[in-house]
Design an enzyme around this catalytic site. Structure first.
Site, PDB file in Angstrom:
ATOM      1  N   ASP A 221       0.903  -1.141   0.000  1.00 43.06           N
ATOM      2  CA  ASP A 221       0.000   0.000   0.000  1.00 43.06           C
ATOM      3  C   ASP A 221       0.941   1.189   0.000  1.00 43.06           C
ATOM      4  O   ASP A 221       1.557   1.492   1.027  1.00 43.06           O
ATOM      5  CB  ASP A 221      -0.869  -0.001   1.265  1.00 43.06           C
ATOM      6  CG  ASP A 221      -1.879   1.125   1.239  1.00 43.06           C
ATOM      7  OD1 ASP A 221      -1.474   2.268   0.923  1.00 43.06           O
ATOM      8  OD2 ASP A 221      -3.056   0.892   1.531  1.00 43.06           O
ATOM      9  N   HIS A 222       1.078   1.853  -1.127  1.00 44.71           N
ATOM     10  CA  HIS A 222       2.200   2.795  -1.228  1.00 44.71           C
ATOM     11  C   HIS A 222       2.046   3.990  -0.277  1.00 44.71           C
ATOM     12  O   HIS A 222       3.010   4.659   0.021  1.00 44.71           O
ATOM     13  CB  HIS A 222       2.461   3.220  -2.680  1.00 44.71           C
ATOM     14  CG  HIS A 222       1.544   4.281  -3.197  1.00 44.71           C
ATOM     15  ND1 HIS A 222       0.299   3.996  -3.701  1.00 44.71           N
ATOM     16  CD2 HIS A 222       1.685   5.621  -3.305  1.00 44.71           C
ATOM     17  CE1 HIS A 222      -0.271   5.122  -4.081  1.00 44.71           C
ATOM     18  NE2 HIS A 222       0.547   6.131  -3.859  1.00 44.71           N
TER      19      HIS A 222
ATOM     20  N   HIS B  31      -5.580   2.995   1.023  1.00 47.86           N
ATOM     21  CA  HIS B  31      -4.755   4.097   1.523  1.00 47.86           C
ATOM     22  C   HIS B  31      -5.397   4.848   2.696  1.00 47.86           C
ATOM     23  O   HIS B  31      -4.758   5.110   3.704  1.00 47.86           O
ATOM     24  CB  HIS B  31      -4.488   5.105   0.402  1.00 47.86           C
ATOM     25  CG  HIS B  31      -3.949   4.483  -0.856  1.00 47.86           C
ATOM     26  ND1 HIS B  31      -3.064   3.441  -0.844  1.00 47.86           N
ATOM     27  CD2 HIS B  31      -4.157   4.770  -2.167  1.00 47.86           C
ATOM     28  CE1 HIS B  31      -2.749   3.114  -2.096  1.00 47.86           C
ATOM     29  NE2 HIS B  31      -3.405   3.906  -2.917  1.00 47.86           N
TER      30      HIS B  31
END
Ligand code: BG6
Length: 496
Positions: A183-184, A246
Site C-alpha cells: 500500500d504505497h 490508503h
C-alpha cells in the site's frame, strides 16, 4: 539493516507501474548506494522484448530515468541498466514457467544472487493467484537455498469475499510472512510520521481522545481525472481505489492504540484492532445519511474543456462509478466513542492534497466570550502531501485593548529538514521488502478488516437508488457533501 544479494522478478514488467514507479525506485536505490553488491532485476511480461529493448523502454517511459542518461549520473545509469533483464512470459500459461525458472536459475548462478528472490506482482489482480500457483509448482516458493518473497500490488480483492478468497489462495502457495501486500501510502514519510507524532511526543497523546477531540477530518484530493485507467477505474471507483486501502491505513494510524514497540507484528496487531473497531454501517438509514458519492462532469479549467467522467476513455457512458466519496463514521471503542470522522476522497478537485485535520473541542468555559473565539477551535493539521508538514492553529491575543482573540499558526515543513533526502514511497517500501521488513505492508487480517467496513457501503451503492451527484471538474465536490459535515462549519478546503 542488511540487504542481502538478491533478484527482483517483476511480473507485468511492460506495464505502466513498472516504468513509472518500480524501475525509477530501484534506480534511486542504486544511486543512493542501497542495493546489495549482487543484484539483478528480471522483468517478465507478454511483450516480445529483448533485454536491451526492456532497458530502452523503461528509460524512455520514465522522465525520471531519462534525466540521468547523461551528466554526472551516467555511469550509475549504465551500471544500473546492465542489471536489468527481460523474459517473455504469458502469466496464465503454465508451460511458460519452466523456462522462467531456468532463466532465474541461470541469472542466479551468473550474478551470485544467493537464491534470494522477490516476486513482484504488478499485473491485473486476476493474475495474482495463477502466478503464485505456477511459482509454487516450479518450487520457487520454497526457501531451501535462500529466501523467497511475494509482493502483491493493490487492489487486493474487490470485496470482502474476494479478498478472503485471494488470501486463502496465496497462502496455499506462500506462507503469510512471505507475502507483502503493498500500500504505497504506507511508504510515505508523512504517513509513518503519524506514528512518531503520536508516540514520540508527550504533548499530543494525552489529548488524543474523545475528551479533547471534537471531530477528525481527512481529505484526499487529486486534481487529475482517471487518465488512461478508465477501464480499471470504472470497475473500481473511489471507495475501492483509495478508501479501502490508503485512507483506511491512515485512519488506522490515527485511531490505533500505542503498540508495545515498533515491530511489524506489534504495529499490525494494533492496526487490526483499530480497523475492527470501525462501526460498520449496515442499516439503510445510516448508509443514506452518512455516505455520499458523486462523479465529475465536464467543465472548463484554465480556459480548457475538461471531460466529464462518463466521457472518459473506457468508461461506460451510463456509469454510476463514483469519482468522489465522502463518509461520516464512528469508531466504537473507549478512546473514540461518539467522535465523528469525516473522510472524503476524489479525483478532479481544485488541487492535489492529502491532509488530516484534528479538530479539538473549544475550551469548555469561555472567558473571552465576545472575542470571536467561538468557532476558532484548535486544529492540528497534518499535511501528508504536498508541502509535507504539521500545522497547529491556536488562539493569540490581538494587541490592543480588551481581549480579542485571533488564530495563529505554528507551522513545520518537512522541507526544512534539508539534510534529509526524503525517499519516494516505492523506493522505501521496496528497500524494506528487500530487507524482509513487513512493518509497512498490510497483513491478511488487516486487509480483510478494511473490506469488512467498506463492503456494506459498496453493496448499498450498488443495490439502492442512492443518488450519484455530479460536480464540475475542478471544484471541491458536490454541494451535498457539505450536508454531511453540517453543524460543524465546512470541510477545510486547502488552497492551491
Ligand atoms: C493509487 C490509485 O493507488 O493511488 C490512483 O490507484 C491514485 O487512482 C493514486 O491516483 C494516488 O497516489 P498518490 O501517491 O499520487 O497520492
Amino acid at each position: 539493516n542488511k540487504t542481502e544479494n538478491q533478484m527482483l522478478i517483476i511480473f507485468g514488467a511492460s506495464g505502466d507501474l513498472t516504468a513509472r514507479k518500480l524501475i525509477p525506485a530501484i534506480f534511486d536505490l542504486a544511486k543512493g548506494g542501497h542495493l546489495p553488491e549482487n543484484f539483478v532485476v528480471l522483468g517478465a511480461s507478454r511483450s516480445d522484448w529483448t533485454d536491451d529493448e526492456f532497458r530502452k523502454n523503461v528509460v524512455t517511459e520514465s522522465k525520471h530515468l531519462a534525466n540521468h542518461v547523461d551528466g554526472p549520473t551516467k555511469k550509475v545509469m549504465q551500471d544500473f541498466c546492465d542489471r536489468l533483464f527481460y523474459h517473455e512470459l504469458s502469466s496464465d500459461q503454465d508451460s511458460d514457467y519452466s523456462p522462467l525458472k531456468k532463466r532465474i536459475d541461470a541469472l542466479d548462478n551468473e550474478y551470485g544472487t544467493g537464491g534470494n528472490f522477490i516476486f513482484y506482482l504488478s499485473t491485473p489482480p486476476s493474475a495474482y493467484e495463477p502466478i503464485a500457483k505456477s511459482l509454487y509448482e516450479q518450487g520457487l516458493h520454497a526457501e531451501t537455498n535462500g529466501w523467497r518473497r511475494l509482493i502483491v500490488e493493490k487492489p487486493f480483492g474487490y470485496s470482502l469475499k474476494t479478498a478472503k478468497a485471494l488470501n486463502q489462495a496465496l497462502q496455499q502457495y506462500f506462507k503469510e510472512p512471505q507475502i507483502f501486500r503493498i500500500d504505497h501510502y504506507l511508504g510515505k514519510e508523512t504517513v509513518q510520521n503519524l506514528l512518531v507524532t503520536r508516540f514520540a511526543n508527550s504533548i499530543f497523546e494525552p489529548l488524543w481522545n474523545r475528551n479533547y477531540i471534537h471531530h477528525v477530518e481527512i481529505t484526499n484530493a487529486e486534481s487529475g481525472g482517471v487518465e488512461k485507467r478508465g477501464g480499471y477505474y470504472d470497475k473500481s471507483g473511489a471507495l475501492r481505489d483509495m478508501f479501502q486501502s490508503h485512507l483506511l491505513q491512515i485512519v488506522a494510524f490515527i485511531i490505533m492504540e500505542p503498540p508495545l514497540n515498533a515491530n511489524a507484528e506489534e504495529i499490525r496487531n494494533e492496526k487490526l484492532k483499530a480497523l475492527k473497531s470501525l462501526r460498520i454501517m449496515n442499516d439503510e438509514e445510516t448508509l443514506h445519511k452518512n455516505t455520499i458519492r458523486a462523479q465529475y462532469i465536464s467543465s472548463i479549467i484554465d480556459g480548457k474543456k475538461v471531460k466529464g467522467y462518463r466521457e472518459e476513455e473506457n468508461v461506460d457512458p451510463n456509469s454510476t462509478t463514483e469519482t468522489f466519496a465522502a463518509l461520516k463514521f464512528f469508531v466504537d471503542n473507549w478512546r473514540w466513542a461518539d467522535v465523528p470522522f469525516y473522510v472524503r476522497t476524489a479525483k478532479r478537485m481544485p488541487t492535489k492534497v492529502t491532509e488530516v485535520v484534528i479538530h479539538f473541542k473549544t475550551p469548555h468555559h469561555q472567558i473571552f466570550k465576545d472575542s470571536g473565539l467561538q468557532n476558532k477551535d484548535n486544529k492540528l493539521i497534518i499535511r501528508i502531501q504536498p508541502d509535507e508538514g504539521i500545522l497547529i492553529k491556536f488562539g493569540v491575543k490581538v494587541p490592543g485593548q480588551g481581549f480579542k482573540v485571533e488564530r495563529a499558526n505554528l507551522d513545520f515543513y518537512y522541507s526544512s529538514l534539508v539534510e534529509n533526502n526524503i525517499m519516494e514511497a516505492y523506493e522505501r517500501l521496496l528497500l524494506d521488502a528487500m530487507q524482509g521488513d513487513a512493518t509497512l505492508y498490510a497483513r491478511a487480517d488487516e486487509v480483510e478488516a478494511a473490506w469488512e467496513f467498506v463492503d456494506p457501503i459498496l453493496n448499498y451503492w450498488a443495490t439502492s437508488d442512492a443518488k450519484v451527484y455530479g460536480y464540475s471538474a475542478g471544484v471541491w465536490g458536490p454541494k451535498n457533501a457539505d450536508d454531511l459535515i453540517d453543524g460543524l462549519g465546512m470541510w477545510r478546503n486547502p488552497s492551491k
